[in-house]
Design a protein around this motif. Structure first.
Motif, short mmCIF file in Angstrom:
data_model
loop_
_atom_site.label_atom_id
_atom_site.label_comp_id
_atom_site.label_asym_id
_atom_site.label_seq_id
_atom_site.Cartn_x
_atom_site.Cartn_y
_atom_site.Cartn_z
N ALA A 157 -7.65 3.38 -4.99
CA ALA A 157 -6.08 3.02 -5.17
C ALA A 157 -4.72 3.23 -4.72
O ALA A 157 -3.55 2.69 -4.45
N ASP A 158 -4.29 5.18 -5.07
CA ASP A 158 -3.43 5.80 -3.91
C ASP A 158 -3.06 4.91 -2.85
O ASP A 158 -2.21 5.03 -2.05
N VAL A 159 -4.15 5.72 -1.62
CA VAL A 159 -3.87 5.16 -0.44
C VAL A 159 -3.75 3.51 -0.42
O VAL A 159 -2.61 3.50 0.69
N ALA A 160 -4.85 2.72 -1.01
CA ALA A 160 -5.02 1.29 -0.92
C ALA A 160 -3.44 1.43 -1.23
O ALA A 160 -2.81 0.38 -0.17
N ALA A 161 -2.47 1.62 -2.02
CA ALA A 161 -1.56 0.93 -2.42
C ALA A 161 -0.37 1.53 -1.60
O ALA A 161 0.48 0.75 -1.26
N ILE A 162 -0.54 2.35 -1.37
CA ILE A 162 0.77 2.64 -0.25
C ILE A 162 0.33 2.06 1.23
O ILE A 162 1.39 1.14 1.64
N ALA A 172 8.11 3.30 0.09
CA ALA A 172 8.29 2.12 1.30
C ALA A 172 9.37 3.14 2.22
O ALA A 172 9.68 3.14 3.40
N PHE A 173 10.40 3.84 2.12
CA PHE A 173 11.76 4.57 2.34
C PHE A 173 11.36 6.42 3.24
O PHE A 173 12.21 6.71 3.32
N GLY A 174 9.81 6.91 1.99
CA GLY A 174 10.18 7.52 2.33
C GLY A 174 8.25 8.11 3.04
O GLY A 174 8.47 8.84 3.60
N LEU A 175 7.61 8.60 2.19
CA LEU A 175 6.73 8.46 2.47
C LEU A 175 5.50 7.38 3.33
O LEU A 175 4.84 8.30 4.58
N THR A 226 -0.50 -0.53 1.82
CA THR A 226 0.15 -2.42 1.09
C THR A 226 1.18 -2.44 1.22
O THR A 226 2.00 -3.26 2.06
N ILE A 227 2.34 -1.23 0.98
CA ILE A 227 3.50 -0.82 0.57
C ILE A 227 4.24 -0.78 2.61
O ILE A 227 5.07 -1.74 2.63
N ALA A 228 3.90 0.25 2.86
CA ALA A 228 4.41 0.43 4.20
C ALA A 228 4.00 -1.00 4.52
O ALA A 228 4.54 -0.70 6.47
N ASP A 229 2.93 -2.24 4.82
CA ASP A 229 3.04 -2.88 5.82
C ASP A 229 3.15 -4.73 5.51
O ASP A 229 2.90 -4.97 5.46
N LEU A 230 4.26 -3.90 4.31
CA LEU A 230 5.29 -5.37 4.10
C LEU A 230 4.35 -6.39 3.00
O LEU A 230 5.00 -7.19 3.46
N MET A 231 2.96 -6.17 2.46
CA MET A 231 2.33 -7.72 2.20
C MET A 231 3.09 -7.71 0.91
O MET A 231 3.92 -6.89 0.29
N PRO A 232 2.80 -8.53 0.72
CA PRO A 232 3.59 -9.18 -1.00
C PRO A 232 2.38 -8.47 -2.06
O PRO A 232 1.19 -9.11 -2.34
N LEU A 233 3.15 -8.36 -3.12
CA LEU A 233 3.37 -7.07 -4.27
C LEU A 233 3.10 -8.82 -5.09
O LEU A 233 3.66 -8.48 -6.30
N GLU A 234 1.61 -9.00 -4.84
CA GLU A 234 1.59 -10.61 -6.03
C GLU A 234 -0.16 -10.08 -5.92
O GLU A 234 -0.68 -9.99 -4.88
N GLY A 235 -0.65 -10.74 -6.96
CA GLY A 235 -2.16 -11.34 -7.24
C GLY A 235 -2.53 -10.01 -6.91
O GLY A 235 -2.22 -8.84 -7.27
N ASP A 256 -0.35 3.16 12.39
CA ASP A 256 0.06 3.18 11.69
C ASP A 256 -0.43 3.26 9.99
O ASP A 256 -1.20 3.90 10.10
N ALA A 257 0.80 3.59 9.05
CA ALA A 257 0.29 4.21 7.48
C ALA A 257 -0.96 3.39 7.13
O ALA A 257 -1.28 3.23 6.22
N ASP A 258 -0.41 1.45 7.69
CA ASP A 258 -1.44 1.19 6.91
C ASP A 258 -3.13 0.80 7.54
O ASP A 258 -3.95 1.52 6.97
N GLY A 259 -2.90 1.64 8.86
CA GLY A 259 -4.55 2.10 9.61
C GLY A 259 -4.37 3.53 8.51
O GLY A 259 -6.19 3.70 8.97
N VAL A 260 -3.41 3.82 8.75
CA VAL A 260 -4.15 5.82 8.37
C VAL A 260 -4.56 5.56 7.24
O VAL A 260 -5.89 6.51 7.08
N THR A 261 -4.11 5.36 5.80
CA THR A 261 -5.02 4.83 5.14
C THR A 261 -6.06 4.30 4.34
O THR A 261 -6.94 4.68 3.84
N SER A 262 -6.46 3.14 5.55
CA SER A 262 -7.75 2.25 5.09
C SER A 262 -8.62 3.84 5.94
O SER A 262 -9.81 3.44 5.01
N THR A 263 -7.81 4.28 6.55
CA THR A 263 -9.08 5.56 7.73
C THR A 263 -9.86 6.41 6.40
O THR A 263 -10.58 6.62 6.16
N ALA A 264 -8.25 6.85 6.08
CA ALA A 264 -8.47 7.70 5.00
C ALA A 264 -9.32 7.38 3.37
O ALA A 264 -10.07 7.96 2.84
#
Length: 830
Positions: free
Chosen positions: A218-223, A275-278, A225-234, A89-97
């Motif tokens: 941070a770019d791939v980590a941000a993607i 979230a709705f595009g990338l 985070t957003i793709a896996d619906l993690m809370p945007l806090e902290g 999934d997108a979280d796993g793909v960005t983690s790998t990248a």
């Protein structure tokens, strides 16, 4: 119109808001919004608003981080082969990248492996471990998986292969014996922030290995985070903020190409566009093919290769969309057949298994079914002849999916996930038992109110506050996403000025509302059919978000409507409709329960003869009959007791009339009241007043004119004397002094002099006698010389006469007066 959502409106601590505004120089509305979201101290709010790299926690505070970092450093020093084991999934793909970028920087000897979703499933598997050993791998580093791989990691240890786990999923009761387990959700992990995505945990591993939180990762980590619906806090908020800045200023070739494939510019990327595009495009590779292309896109330095890979993912995403639509249609047919088999009863959870479905899109189909039916959903896929099936589950507020699956873990071959989403593998013959137990838990755990989706508004705002300047100020709270949603507002008691269905086939709603002399335009996507329910002058509460509308050179604020409700009981004046019975049938089609009260025998007979009204379960009665309905029919209509509803057909009324009884049950959900003509006599009007004021769940009132008179003109209205006119009659009485009450005597002269009917003048005489202004001895009437001062309202005769006059006027009332009377009888506020 029923509400789409259960509204929750936050309340700001005004003292905290004032302190935040003063300490940080914030506009009052922003300070109120922060206070409503729980910020109390200026330092806490400043950290949130000014999130930067300095706010990251020490990565070594995370349990297992020191051991993980040391083992990876050793592998790099010794030239050991490392395999990064990711997820599709997108979280796993960005983690790998992210790990590829990191290990390239160290010059490590490494490769990557992402399992095939349908062929291998989620997480580590024995076959993949064997392949790693054959390739000479000495160390596996998992990203976004591994915390549940007890048997697989034990097998790797037996084969002499070390494993470092980095994950963020809920840890099971028994943990694998890896070289290091890095997961902030471990029970004894002291790390202060638990909401990281898989990519976020990988970012913290890089932080530990590099000695700093590197914004270039941070770019791939941000993607992720957003793709896996993690809370945007902290830390997530800081990570996404840095990632968006990186993507805007220095995008990688892959992110630039992917943004273009989505039809947007990299400089305009936001959490919503990701979230709705990338994210869907990055997910598409792992859903329909292998995820390796998505990983390569994020790490390539070639613009040409990036464009090719992005184009491929875009094509896969379109294919995925079509496949989702087809599977959703088939799944919904399967579900509706299931409901029909149960006699129309909807089970508490939706559990569907389909042969030939693609397991890679099961979660997407489940999410869409949750949106439509709002209950936990499990979608499973299997091949012909297979003994097991794989799938995904999605939940609703109030039902912890991971906890529920844990209760029945023995039924499944494998499962994992969190409160809102999960994946699992199960034997096909065990699916019925899984469904039965999930339904039982849902019935036990989900409260009545949780069956209606909840939306939270940050505050009640006035139209004057919701300006372009406010939109600009709100940008300080970005990026928005899970845990830090786009601010939502409620506008209370706004008057509808204009409504119009817009867009193709009128699917959308444009509404102009006015509050305290200020107007605002609202747009509701998919709400076009509601235009008819929003008549001009209706008082409504609006729920939505702020946006900016730029068109034809002008810029103005726009309210993006998500839900609305009537601020007062809605009264629809349809007395100008000529085909009143046809309109009434259409109304019955859209209302679950409808009571029709008729003013005349002709209207009652015509409505009662309508087989369409009877077929739709409408109750037809004359004014006053609702009070004499027998049980259980009366309970069915009015919702007054728990008596079972009639099985349908026609029920007799006490006076020989009939009313069709609905088999739909009690009216706890609400009753639509249709008036086929307004009451013509005070007793009928009083009966209507008692019905309105009895506390029944009346949702709306519709008024028709079966006799074809339409809405009345004010000139035809009968009148009742006001205080000044009573004073004029009394002045005539005082000048006369005394008289004999005879048919053609002084009272008729007073009637001719004042223009009021003789009956009104005689009523005034009775009022003045009751107040002590006159004395009457048989037919002799005499004015009292110096009576005590009294108000007209002190006379019971005056109050009764005024009430009767108002009730007699009801049938000729104009729309505004009619609404006011009905709402006053029902209680002004909904």
């Amino acid at each position: 119109m029923k509400r789409k959502y259960r509204w929750e409106i936050r309340e700001a601590n005004e003292t905290a808001a004032a302190e935040l505004a003063a300490a940080l120089g914030l506009p009052p509305l922003i300070a109120r919004l922060l206070a409503a979201r729980g910020f109390r101290s200026a330092e806490e709010a400043r950290t949130f608003l000014d999130a930067g790299a300095a706010s990251f926690h020490d990565p070594f505070a995370m349990k297992g981080m020191a051991e993980a970092a040391e083992r990876i450093r050793k592998a790099v020093r010794d030239g050991e082969r490392i395999r990064v084991y990711g997820d599709y999934d997108a979280d796993g793909v960005t983690s790998t990248a992210l790990m590829i970028r990191l290990l390239r920087r160290f010059g490590a000897d490494f490769d990557t492996y992402i399992p095939h979703r349908s062929q291998e499933g989620y997480g580590l598997n024995i076959g993949a471990i064997d392949k790693a050993i054959e390739a000479g791998t000495r160390l596996i580093v998992t990203v976004d998986n591994g915390i549940s791989a007890v048997e697989q990691i034990a097998y790797a240890r037996e084969r002499g292969l070390d494993v470092v786990v980095t994950d963020h999923h809920e840890p099971p009761a028994i943990l694998p014996e890896a070289i290091a387990l890095v997961n902030p959700k471990q029970e004894d992990c002291p790390y202060p922030f638990k909401g990281l995505s898989g990519a976020g945990v990988a970012f913290k591993l890089a932080h530990a290995l590099l000695g700093e939180a590197d914004p270039t990762l941070a770019d791939v980590a941000a993607i992720g985070t957003i793709a896996d619906l993690m809370p945007l806090e902290g830390e997530n908020r800081t990570l996404v903020k840095l990632g968006l800045e990186r993507m805007a200023k220095q995008p990688s070739p892959g992110i630039r190409a992917l943004a273009e494939a989505c039809g947007t510019e990299h400089a305009k990327l936001s959490s919503g566009r990701i979230a709705f595009g990338l994210a869907p495009r990055l997910n598409a590779g792992g859903r329909l093919d292998r995820a390796d292309g998505a990983v390569q896109l994020l790490v390539t330095e070639s613009a040409e290769e990036a464009e090719r890979l992005a184009s491929r993912l875009d094509a896969l995403n379109r294919e995925r969309q079509q496949l989702v639509d087809e599977t959703l249609e088939e799944a919904e047919r399967m579900w509706l057949r299931r409901v029909e088999e149960l006699g129309g009863r909807m089970p508490e959870t939706i559990v569907l298994a389909g042969e030939g479905w693609n397991a890679g899109i099961a979660g997407l189909v489940a999410s869409k079914l949750v949106e439509r039916y709002y209950r936990p959903v499990l979608v499973l896929a299997y091949d012909a002849g297979a003994e097991t099936c794989k799938g995904s589950a999605r939940s609703i507020d109030g039902f912890d999916l991971h906890a529920a699956l844990t209760e029945m873990a023995e039924l499944m071959e494998h499962f994992g996930g969190h409160q809102a989403a999960a994946g699992l593998t199960i034997r096909i013959d065990r699916v019925p038992e899984l469904e039965k137990r999930l339904c039982a838990l849902a019935a036990e755990w989900i409260s009545d109110e949780d069956w209606l989706p909840k939306r939270t508004a940050d505050m009640v705002g006035s139209v004057s506050e919701l300006s372009l300047e406010t939109v600009s100020q709100l940008s300080r709270l970005e990026p928005y996403g899970q845990g830090n949603p786009t601010p939502r507002f409620v506008i209370r008691e706004a008057a509808v000025s204009e409504t119009k269905a817009i867009g193709k086939e009128g699917k959308h709603l444009r509404l102009v509302a006015e509050e305290r002399g200020r107007r605002i335009e609202a747009v509701g996507f998919g709400m076009g059919e509601m235009a008819a329910a929003l008549e001009k002058g209706a008082s409504v509460d609006l729920f939505g978000e702020l946006a900016v509308n730029e068109w034809n050179g002008s810029t103005r604020v726009q309210f993006m409507l998500q839900d609305w409700r009537h601020a007062a009981l809605p009264v629809y004046d349809r007395r100008t409709e000529k085909m009143w019975l046809r309109s009434l049938v259409r109304l019955a089609e859209g209302e679950e329960r409808l009571l029709v009260l008729c003013a005349s025998h002709a209207a009652w007979s015509e409505a009662l003869a309508s087989t369409e009204l009877e077929a739709r379960g409408a109750i037809v009665a004359r004014y006053g009959e609702w009070e004499r309905m027998p049980e259980p029919l009366r309970s069915t209509v009015m919702g007054e007791s728990a008596a079972a509803a009639s099985d349908g057909g026609v029920a007799s009324m006490p006076d020989g009339g009939t009313g069709s009884a609905s088999s739909k049950g009690r009216l706890s959900e609400g009753l639509a009241l249709a008036l086929a003509g307004l009451p013509e006599q005070p007793d009928a009007a009083r009966s209507l007043a008692r019905l309105l004021g009895a506390g029944h769940p009346i949702e709306a009132v519709y008024v028709y004119a079966p006799e074809g008179n339409g809405a009345p003109a004010s000139a035809r209205r009968p009148a009742f004397p006001d205080r000044e006119q009573f004073g004029r009659i009394y002045s005539l009485f005082r000048r006369q002094g005394s008289w004999i009450d005879a048919p053609d005597g002084f009272l008729r002269q007073a009637s001719e002099a004042t223009g009021w009917p003789l009956s009104v003048v005689r009523m005034a005489q009775e009022v003045f006698e009751e107040l002590g202004f006159l004395t009457i001895d048989r037919s002799n009437v005499k004015v009292v010389a110096s009576p005590a001062r009294k108000e007209l309202e002190q006379s019971q005769r005056y109050r009764k006469a005024k009430e009767n006059a108002e009730l007699m006027m009801l049938g000729r009332a104009e729309t505004a007066e009619l609404r006011a009377w009905i709402r006053r009888m029902a209680g002004a506020r909904r």
